[in-house]
Design a protein around this motif. Structure first.
Motif, mmCIF file in Angstrom:
data_model
loop_
_atom_site.group_PDB
_atom_site.id
_atom_site.type_symbol
_atom_site.label_atom_id
_atom_site.label_comp_id
_atom_site.label_asym_id
_atom_site.label_seq_id
_atom_site.Cartn_x
_atom_site.Cartn_y
_atom_site.Cartn_z
ATOM 1 N N ALA A 271 47.272 33.480 39.658
ATOM 2 C CA ALA A 271 45.916 34.001 39.835
ATOM 3 C C ALA A 271 45.949 35.062 40.932
ATOM 4 O O ALA A 271 46.351 34.776 42.060
ATOM 5 C CB ALA A 271 44.946 32.888 40.205
ATOM 6 N N ILE A 272 45.553 36.270 40.572
ATOM 7 C CA ILE A 272 45.505 37.358 41.542
ATOM 8 C C ILE A 272 44.056 37.547 41.967
ATOM 9 O O ILE A 272 43.178 37.781 41.126
ATOM 10 C CB ILE A 272 46.093 38.648 40.962
ATOM 11 N N LYS A 273 43.803 37.432 43.263
ATOM 12 C CA LYS A 273 42.453 37.429 43.798
ATOM 13 C C LYS A 273 42.341 38.427 44.942
ATOM 14 O O LYS A 273 43.360 38.944 45.429
ATOM 15 C CB LYS A 273 42.073 36.024 44.278
ATOM 16 N N ALA A 274 41.099 38.674 45.396
ATOM 17 C CA ALA A 274 40.923 39.618 46.512
ATOM 18 C C ALA A 274 39.616 39.356 47.250
ATOM 19 O O ALA A 274 38.858 40.272 47.539
ATOM 20 C CB ALA A 274 40.971 41.058 46.006
ATOM 21 N N GLY A 275 39.351 38.103 47.574
ATOM 22 C CA GLY A 275 38.163 37.784 48.353
ATOM 23 C C GLY A 275 36.917 37.692 47.507
ATOM 24 O O GLY A 275 36.800 38.307 46.452
ATOM 25 N N ARG A 276 35.958 36.932 47.999
ATOM 26 C CA ARG A 276 34.708 36.704 47.277
ATOM 27 C C ARG A 276 33.563 37.508 47.886
ATOM 28 O O ARG A 276 33.351 37.505 49.099
ATOM 29 C CB ARG A 276 34.346 35.212 47.310
ATOM 30 N N ASP A 277 32.833 38.220 47.052
ATOM 31 C CA ASP A 277 31.539 38.809 47.386
ATOM 32 C C ASP A 277 31.578 39.591 48.709
ATOM 33 O O ASP A 277 32.439 40.429 48.895
ATOM 34 C CB ASP A 277 30.467 37.714 47.391
ATOM 35 N N ASP A 278 30.659 39.308 49.631
ATOM 36 C CA ASP A 278 30.537 40.120 50.855
ATOM 37 C C ASP A 278 31.811 40.089 51.694
ATOM 38 O O ASP A 278 32.229 41.120 52.240
ATOM 39 C CB ASP A 278 29.347 39.634 51.691
ATOM 40 N N ASP A 279 32.440 38.936 51.808
ATOM 41 C CA ASP A 279 33.680 38.856 52.582
ATOM 42 C C ASP A 279 34.725 39.809 52.022
ATOM 43 O O ASP A 279 35.381 40.545 52.769
ATOM 44 C CB ASP A 279 34.231 37.427 52.552
ATOM 45 N N GLY A 280 34.900 39.788 50.715
ATOM 46 C CA GLY A 280 35.895 40.653 50.097
ATOM 47 C C GLY A 280 35.547 42.124 50.206
ATOM 48 O O GLY A 280 36.381 42.947 50.609
#
Length: 449
Positions: A271-280
């Motif tokens: 799973a490649i991710k990059a932070g959620r919503d405002d944090d990201g």
């Protein structure tokens, strides 16, 4: 030098896009050249010399802590774990320039008393906060490695497993703090919030190698690389079947090589991710320059991007891999209209799947969630030489957002032997097909009788 690298990368990407092909001889080599393996000093310490006993009963936490401290005094070294079962009631916290080496027949089993795991700065489903320490954890370290033929067991099927049903309060509070941009120092979780820790996590770190060990039974995500750079993950084996037992979560990290891994997970393999919503979105730290090759997938989903991807994901290259067993989805790209950010320049080539529920699924409307304030952009996706057997639901789904259409998608030599439903394309632009066969390949039409 950095500018020259970026120019070369852009030229390679433009070349791939213009030729509509996967160019692994240029861009992948460029990424590989940016990855440095850790440098570990010659000093070696055996945990049994410091009181550890591989009987599966004695708490060896103190001996492992002494070994790490000894390496720190020597400015690095290798901690050797010989054959045996070593119980640790508490985490291993890495310092720089250290390798944890598990000899064949060695097994580290972590205890499941939450009180043994102090709160540390971490992230939970894309939101930065303080939570129980992952069982193996490093922050702001460099040149670190975990290797050998041994086993790392998170013992996540006992107490930790009961927390899944209790996590809603903590999960919702973490997301509220994310959206309100509550200062991180005030995001204190732990007791009463039931957010399960990861098994292995490195944060804000570089030059990381994890190879050959077997990963079992994590409380939550198995291996999580967060805001880190220069990562090599190879030769790993998995037997992890608890809830949310993703194999590899690559989040806001760059220059990553993933190769020769045997997955067997109850959730996403990669799973490649990059932070959620405002944090990201506020971090401006994308996940980028990721190479995946020669892997064997088994579990829920094989290759996943999202849904936490608000800082952006780009330059992902996957090739020469295969899957076994039934998967829910083969290639899964997912986001919603609260994430923002982008997913672009994703290339997959020569991957063989078996039976799946959905073969290729790209959506900007994940779970129908989102307010519409921050839609994401999915673009420049090239998939080629990919095969599937039976698809129990839909062969290909590409679903954009009305004002942010999915665009510039190339599907080339895609073979799906049978599918309940063929294809759904909504809110897309410039989707091209070449040699895409769903069902039996047709040639000369039948004669009229």
């Amino acid at each position: 030098m950095k500018n020259l690298y970026l120019i070369a990368l852009v030229l390679c990407l433009q070349n791939i896009q213009s030729q509509n092909m996967f160019n692994k001889d240029s861009i992948i080599k460029t990424i590989e050249n940016r990855i440095s393996l850790p440098t570990i000093p010659d000093y070696t310490i055996n945990v049994t010399k410091l009181g550890a006993k591989g009987d599966g009963v004695k708490n060896c936490k103190q001996a492992f802590d002494k070994a790490m401290k000894a390496c720190s005094k020597q400015k690095g070294g290798t901690i050797v774990v010989p054959k045996g079962v070593y119980r640790l009631n508490g985490p291993i916290h890495f310092v720089s320039h250290v390798k944890l080496y598990l000899e064949e027949g060695a097994k580290i089993v972590f205890g499941s008393n939450p009180e043994d795991y102090p709160l540390v700065l971490t992230s939970w489903e894309g939101t930065t906060l303080y939570n129980y320490s992952p069982m193996i954890y490093g922050i702001n370290v460099e040149d670190v490695a975990i290797s050998g033929k041994g086993i790392i067991d998170g013992e996540g099927n006992g107490l930790w497993a009961t927390w899944k049903a209790l996590e809603e309060k903590g999960k919702l509070l973490s997301r509220e703090m994310n959206h309100n941009q509550t200062p991180v120092k005030e995001r204190i979780f732990g007791e009463g919030f039931y957010l399960r820790p990861q098994l292995v996590q490195f944060v804000n770190s570089k030059n990381i190698l994890i190879e050959d060990v077997k990963i079992e039974d994590s409380p939550f995500w198995c291996v999580h690389l967060l805001k880190s750079k220069g990562i090599t993950l190879r030769g790993l084996k998995y037997d992890a079947h608890n809830k949310n037992n993703d194999g590899l979560d690559i989040e806001q990290s760059s220059e990553v090589l993933i190769e020769n891994i045997d997955f067997n997970n109850a959730d996403d393999n990669i799973a490649i991710k990059a932070g959620r919503d405002d944090d990201g979105r506020n971090s401006n730290i994308p996940s980028e320059n990721i190479v995946i090759r020669n892997c064997r997938f088994k579990g829920l989903h094989a290759l996943v991007i999202g849904s936490e991807m608000s800082a952006g994901v780009k330059n992902v290259f996957a090739y020469n891999s295969e899957a076994s067993g039934y998967l829910k989805r083969g290639i899964y790209i997912k986001t919603n209209s609260d994430r923002g950010g982008y997913i672009k320049d994703v290339y997959a080539d020569t991957i063989k799947f078996g039976d799946v529920e959905d073969a290729i699924y790209m959506t900007s409307n994940y779970h129908g969630e989102g307010s519409g304030l921050y839609p994401s952009k999915i673009s420049n996706i090239a998939l080629s030489n990919i095969s599937f057997e039976t698809v129990s639901n839909t062969a290909i789904v590409i679903e954009g957002y009305p004002k942010f259409k999915v665009e510039n998608v190339s599907l080339d030599h895609i073979s799906i032997k049978s599918a309940k439903n063929g294809m759904t394309l909504t809110d897309t632009e410039n989707v091209t097909f070449n040699e895409v066969v769903i069902g039996e390949k047709q040639g000369v039409p039948s004669a009229v009788h």
